[in-house]
Scaffold this motif. Structure first.
Motif, PDB file in Angstrom:
ATOM      1  N   ALA A  59       4.862  -0.631   7.238  1.00 60.51           N
ATOM      2  CA  ALA A  59       4.746   0.675   6.581  1.00 60.51           C
ATOM      3  C   ALA A  59       3.315   1.206   6.701  1.00 60.51           C
ATOM      4  O   ALA A  59       3.099   2.417   6.868  1.00 60.51           O
ATOM      5  CB  ALA A  59       5.162   0.573   5.123  1.00 60.51           C
ATOM      6  N   GLU A  60       2.335   0.310   6.653  1.00 63.36           N
ATOM      7  CA  GLU A  60       0.936   0.722   6.815  1.00 63.36           C
ATOM      8  C   GLU A  60       0.684   1.241   8.232  1.00 63.36           C
ATOM      9  O   GLU A  60      -0.107   2.182   8.427  1.00 63.36           O
ATOM     10  CB  GLU A  60       0.010  -0.447   6.489  1.00 63.36           C
ATOM     11  N   ILE A  61       1.341   0.634   9.216  1.00 63.81           N
ATOM     12  CA  ILE A  61       1.259   1.149  10.586  1.00 63.81           C
ATOM     13  C   ILE A  61       1.765   2.589  10.631  1.00 63.81           C
ATOM     14  O   ILE A  61       1.153   3.472  11.257  1.00 63.81           O
ATOM     15  CB  ILE A  61       2.071   0.254  11.554  1.00 63.81           C
ATOM     16  N   LEU A  62       2.882   2.840   9.954  1.00 66.19           N
ATOM     17  CA  LEU A  62       3.438   4.197   9.931  1.00 66.19           C
ATOM     18  C   LEU A  62       2.512   5.172   9.214  1.00 66.19           C
ATOM     19  O   LEU A  62       2.426   6.350   9.590  1.00 66.19           O
ATOM     20  CB  LEU A  62       4.818   4.191   9.276  1.00 66.19           C
ATOM     21  N   GLU A  63       1.806   4.715   8.194  1.00 64.00           N
ATOM     22  CA  GLU A  63       0.838   5.582   7.510  1.00 64.00           C
ATOM     23  C   GLU A  63      -0.277   5.996   8.475  1.00 64.00           C
ATOM     24  O   GLU A  63      -0.677   7.159   8.531  1.00 64.00           O
ATOM     25  CB  GLU A  63       0.247   4.863   6.290  1.00 64.00           C
ATOM     26  N   GLN A  64      -0.791   5.035   9.253  1.00 64.18           N
ATOM     27  CA  GLN A  64      -1.847   5.358  10.207  1.00 64.18           C
ATOM     28  C   GLN A  64      -1.334   6.290  11.294  1.00 64.18           C
ATOM     29  O   GLN A  64      -2.004   7.252  11.682  1.00 64.18           O
ATOM     30  CB  GLN A  64      -2.402   4.084  10.842  1.00 64.18           C
ATOM     31  N   CYS A  65      -0.120   6.022  11.777  1.00 64.76           N
ATOM     32  CA  CYS A  65       0.453   6.881  12.814  1.00 64.76           C
ATOM     33  C   CYS A  65       0.696   8.295  12.283  1.00 64.76           C
ATOM     34  O   CYS A  65       0.535   9.280  13.023  1.00 64.76           O
ATOM     35  CB  CYS A  65       1.747   6.271  13.344  1.00 64.76           C
ATOM     36  N   ALA A  66       1.076   8.410  11.004  1.00 69.83           N
ATOM     37  CA  ALA A  66       1.263   9.736  10.411  1.00 69.83           C
ATOM     38  C   ALA A  66      -0.047  10.525  10.435  1.00 69.83           C
ATOM     39  O   ALA A  66      -0.049  11.740  10.706  1.00 69.83           O
ATOM     40  CB  ALA A  66       1.781   9.597   8.983  1.00 69.83           C
ATOM     41  N   THR A  67      -1.160   9.848  10.170  1.00 72.96           N
ATOM     42  CA  THR A  67      -2.461  10.514  10.233  1.00 72.96           C
ATOM     43  C   THR A  67      -2.739  11.014  11.641  1.00 72.96           C
ATOM     44  O   THR A  67      -3.159  12.166  11.842  1.00 72.96           O
ATOM     45  CB  THR A  67      -3.577   9.542   9.791  1.00 72.96           C
ATOM     46  N   TRP A  68      -2.495  10.156  12.636  1.00 79.51           N
ATOM     47  CA  TRP A  68      -2.716  10.566  14.027  1.00 79.51           C
ATOM     48  C   TRP A  68      -1.797  11.715  14.430  1.00 79.51           C
ATOM     49  O   TRP A  68      -2.218  12.633  15.147  1.00 79.51           O
ATOM     50  CB  TRP A  68      -2.510   9.369  14.955  1.00 79.51           C
ATOM     51  N   ILE A  69      -0.546  11.671  13.979  1.00 80.25           N
ATOM     52  CA  ILE A  69       0.390  12.763  14.286  1.00 80.25           C
ATOM     53  C   ILE A  69      -0.125  14.072  13.714  1.00 80.25           C
ATOM     54  O   ILE A  69      -0.155  15.113  14.386  1.00 80.25           O
ATOM     55  CB  ILE A  69       1.800  12.425  13.757  1.00 80.25           C
ATOM     56  N   ASP A  70      -0.563  14.036  12.453  1.00 76.83           N
ATOM     57  CA  ASP A  70      -1.047  15.262  11.812  1.00 76.83           C
ATOM     58  C   ASP A  70      -2.373  15.733  12.390  1.00 76.83           C
ATOM     59  O   ASP A  70      -2.717  16.915  12.275  1.00 76.83           O
ATOM     60  CB  ASP A  70      -1.160  15.048  10.300  1.00 76.83           C
ATOM     61  N   GLU A  71      -3.099  14.826  13.031  1.00 79.48           N
ATOM     62  CA  GLU A  71      -4.343  15.213  13.708  1.00 79.48           C
ATOM     63  C   GLU A  71      -4.097  15.681  15.138  1.00 79.48           C
ATOM     64  O   GLU A  71      -5.049  16.039  15.847  1.00 79.48           O
ATOM     65  CB  GLU A  71      -5.313  14.029  13.722  1.00 79.48           C
ATOM     66  N   GLY A  72      -2.830  15.665  15.574  1.00 81.59           N
ATOM     67  CA  GLY A  72      -2.486  16.106  16.918  1.00 81.59           C
ATOM     68  C   GLY A  72      -2.761  15.088  18.001  1.00 81.59           C
ATOM     69  O   GLY A  72      -2.748  15.423  19.197  1.00 81.59           O
ATOM     70  N   LYS A  73      -2.970  13.830  17.613  1.00 87.17           N
ATOM     71  CA  LYS A  73      -3.292  12.780  18.585  1.00 87.17           C
ATOM     72  C   LYS A  73      -2.071  12.003  19.064  1.00 87.17           C
ATOM     73  O   LYS A  73      -2.175  11.183  19.969  1.00 87.17           O
ATOM     74  CB  LYS A  73      -4.290  11.797  17.962  1.00 87.17           C
TER      75      LYS A  73
END
Length: 334
Positions: free
Chosen positions: A283-297
């Motif tokens: 779930a923590e991996i998904l939290e980090q990926c959500a940040t990258w998604i919202d940053e357009g990365k």
């Protein structure tokens, strides 16, 4: 609620939409989630055709990936409240209810906040492939900045996020594809070198790309012969990670001669073995990926959407092979 039940092991037609009881009221640390979309993954089709890990519990609801809105929370929930948008990979293996349904209950520790910038369909397509690619590249493959990576089937569900995660790590990426359309797709994601595996010997192409040395890390998302045929494309003392079980005909000689480090990646292990800390880390991996998604990365590509009642058609499509990106079931309006 409406849910798609797997009534027995078999063809896609065993998936039937039915009315079933709503999930129980969430316990202390659980969330009741109204599902808006569910991802379709190859593991779903394998469980449907062969039987789940818990055959005595059929009929069952498949679907590991879900995205939706929190409707109610248990008394001890701390991180979420009703109205929050979430996504997760949990259930669908035959024990805990899967996500081909209108509602589910999930412990808050195994849930991540949905990326705000994408649709529920894109969010539901993401968890299993993100966790798989993350664990394969960063954990099993120990990817470091500047390394050269060969990713098989870069336009596929796991492959298309693996390209992006490798690029975020600072790697240089070669990937195999079957068409010019898919080549354009993977280049947009960050692939540096494309191999048309139907026309070209991918091993020779990888060796040519690396000046004869071989890649530092190969990531096999295809399995079968592709796994052991990739051994000579990896540098001496390099890494190869596969998400499929090596078959009995695997020829290990080249891997041994080159001192390759073999990585086996099954992101379902924590769920199958009840490893709560590992599930929480996913779930923590998904939290980090959500940040990258919202940053357009980081982008999630959904190529096909089906209504819940057409789950069987979605399974037929994914079993046909060569799908670009992901397939999703739409359960309710966003």
């Amino acid at each position: 609620m409406k849910a798609v039940l797997m009534t027995a092991a078999g063809s896609p037609e065993v998936l039937q939409i039915q009315e079933v009881p709503n999930p129980v009221v969430p316990g202390n640390t659980e969330l009741l989630v109204r599902l808006v979309a569910a991802g379709i993954n190859p593991i779903d089709t394998k469980l449907r055709s062969r039987g789940t890990f818990y055959p005595d519990r059929t009929p069952t609801i498949l679907g590991c990936d879900g995205a939706g809105i929190v409707e109610a929370v248990g008394a001890s929930v701390q991180r979420f409240r009703p109205g929050d948008e979430v996504y997760f990979c949990y259930g669908g293996l035959g024990a805990h209810q899967g996500n081909y349904a209108e509602y589910t209950v999930v412990d808050e520790r195994f849930v991540a906040r949905k990326p705000a910038s994408i649709s529920f369909a894109e969010a539901a397509a993401a968890p299993l492939v993100l966790i798989t690619a993350w664990e394969a590249l960063y954990k099993r493959g120990r990817l470091e900045p500047g390394e050269r990576v060969l990713i098989h089937a870069g336009a596929g569900g796991v492959g298309h996020v693996a390209i992006q995660l490798a690029k975020l790590k600072g790697a240089t990426i070669s990937t195999t594809v079957s068409s010019e359309e898919k080549a354009d797709f993977v280049k947009q994601l960050g692939a540096d070198h494309v191999i048309f595996y139907k026309q070209t010997d991918f091993v020779q192409a990888a060796l040519d790309w690396t000046g004869g040395e071989g890649v530092d890390l190969a990531f096999d998302t295809v399995g079968g012969e592709t796994f052991h045929k990739t051994f000579p494309a990896v540098r001496v003392y390099g890494d190869i990670v596969t998400i499929l079980e090596p078959d009995a005909n695997t020829v290990w000689k080249t891997a041994r001669q080159r001192n390759l480090r073999i990585g086996l990646e099954l992101m379902l292990t924590p769920a199958l073995l009840g490893l709560e800390e590992s599930l929480q880390h996913q779930a923590e991996i998904l939290e980090q990926c959500a940040t990258w998604i919202d940053e357009g990365k980081l982008k999630i590509h959904v190529s096909h959407k089906f209504p819940l009642k057409e789950a069987a058609k979605a399974h037929q499509l994914i079993e046909s092979g060569s799908v670009t990106g992901k397939i999703v079931l739409l359960i309710s309006d966003e």
